[in-house]
Design a protein around this motif. Structure first.
Motif: not given
Length: 435
Positions: A376-395
């Protein structure tokens, strides 16, 4: 050193300025201690990045408290450093957000009219982005998320500094020397790797240098082409590790180690053989070492390869979905297209995607497919940011990371890869639970 671009590193006491200077310079020149106010005078440290040099000026903590020791002297030193700088790195403690001293520094920087890179330091957990909106309100642009202790985001910061301090368009240094893209040429034995490299060298205007490696026993060759300047690493043929021994095993290890130095791996495929498990495993090994990948189907002058079949297998079985280019080392056909593809992959590999565009994409993909739910608990996505390159890293910050299923993780990766044209480029996505 006066001819070098000057970058002043400023911030409130204990924001981590000296630790960041040491990280960027690869030294322990700046004294670091947990006690605020250790750095009082300006200290200059030279930094080299992609063949270009900068002069970082470490400053004392900007303290607006009048009765703090040396506060007036330090503020004067900081303001002199800003006035003399070509650019400023404004370091904040990303965990606590802007302090009163940070607002004072922001006022000085807005009056100074100097390019500013805002750095949210101590982001050891890059998904903890609750303070980011507060940092935006300082009016100095989008902050880079960095951990000086762990090195996260330091390469992206140096890329940004090289760009804004007057580097020539196209990655050229001030002396006219372009930056190099490190490229590993890998593949099964007798696929034509060395012949392909020779064909690439034949396309060049100038071969700048050829250096024999010492620890890895690989040959590095720096090559200038119309598509850019590349450092090619020619490697021994790769078999599965379980099937090699003795000297061949150490050749295999050196080939694998070469991937650690590369941004892009050119996986050479033999058109006279069927595209099979060994080719796929080499692609997977390159991806495991965070290389962007492109398939170069060689020997097309003597064999007709089924490109649709190869591309279809690659898209089904390889997460990076590498592009497929047909080449002939013998006739040089397709070599220029391969070089343009490698240059394009490196541009994506080292690029920073604006946070607002990432969050717009996150909102769109969430609207296209219901997020997973458990009990009964649904995933919620609040925010995304890139915190690194070479390679691209997202949180991506979520309410509960245990709700993220493997299938949904692949869905998010595939949609972001398609949205930002990242086929062939490794994309690291961390789902972080909200604290």
């Amino acid at each position: 050193m006066t001819e070098l671009p000057i970058v002043a590193v400023v911030g409130s006491p204990n924001a981590g300025k000296s630790t960041l200077v040491n990280r960027l310079s690869g030294t322990r020149t700046a004294v670091v201690h947990e006690t605020p106010g250790v750095t009082r005078d300006r200290k200059e440290v030279e930094v080299e990045w992609t063949g270009r040099r900068l002069l970082l000026v470490d400053t004392g903590g900007y303290d607006t408290t009048e009765d703090a020791p040396f506060a007036g002297h330090i503020r004067e030193q900081v303001e002199h450093a800003i006035a003399a700088a070509d650019a400023v790195v404004f370091v904040l403690d990303g965990r606590s957000g802007p302090l009163a001293d940070d607002h004072g520094i922001a006022d000085v920087l807005r009056r100074a009219r100097v390019p500013v890179v805002v750095v949210a330091n101590k982001m050891d957990d890059p998904a903890s982005t609750a303070t980011v909106p507060e940092i935006y309100r300082l009016g100095l642009g989008e902050p880079l998320l960095v951990s000086a202790v762990h090195g996260t985001g330091s390469g992206e910061l140096l890329d940004r500094l090289v760009e804004i301090t007057g580097a020539v368009t196209g990655g050229d240094d001030r002396d006219g020397t372009p930056a190099e893209t490190p490229v590993a040429i890998v593949g099964r034995p007798n696929a034509g790797k060395s012949s392909l490299f020779n064909a690439i060298a034949g396309e060049t205007r100038t071969i700048v240098s050829e250096i024999a490696g010492t620890t890895r026993d690989a040959i590095d060759s720096v090559v200038e082409t119309d598509a850019g300047r590349f450092r090619f690493i020619d490697t021994a043929g790769m078999r599965k590790a379980a099937k090699v021994s003795g000297v061949e095993y150490y050749s295999y290890l050196r080939s694998v180690q070469s991937l650690d130095r590369a941004h892009v791996a050119v996986v050479v495929v033999d058109a006279t053989l069927r595209f099979g498990e060994l080719d796929l495993s080499i692609c997977t090994e390159a991806a495991r070492h965070h290389c962007a990948t492109v398939l170069a189907v060689n020997k097309t002058d003597i064999a007709d390869a089924d490109l649709d079949e190869i591309a279809g297998i690659a898209r089904r079985k390889l997460r990076q979905k590498p592009p497929v280019i047909t080449v002939s080392a013998k006739t040089h056909r397709g070599v220029k297209e391969l070089l343009r593809t490698v240059a394009g992959l490196d541009a994506k590999y080292t690029a920073h995607i604006p946070t607002r565009e990432l969050n717009r994409a996150l909102k769109d993909l969430a609207a296209d497919r219901p997020t997973p739910q458990k009990h009964g608990k649904r995933l919620k996505m609040y925010y995304v940011a890139q915190f690194g390159t070479s390679p691209p890293r997202l949180a991506i910050e979520v309410n509960d990371r245990t709700l993220v299923t493997r299938d949904f993780g692949f869905f998010v990766e595939n949609r972001l890869r398609a949205r930002f044209g990242l086929d062939g480029v490794p994309l690291v996505i961390d789902f972080k639970g909200k604290r």
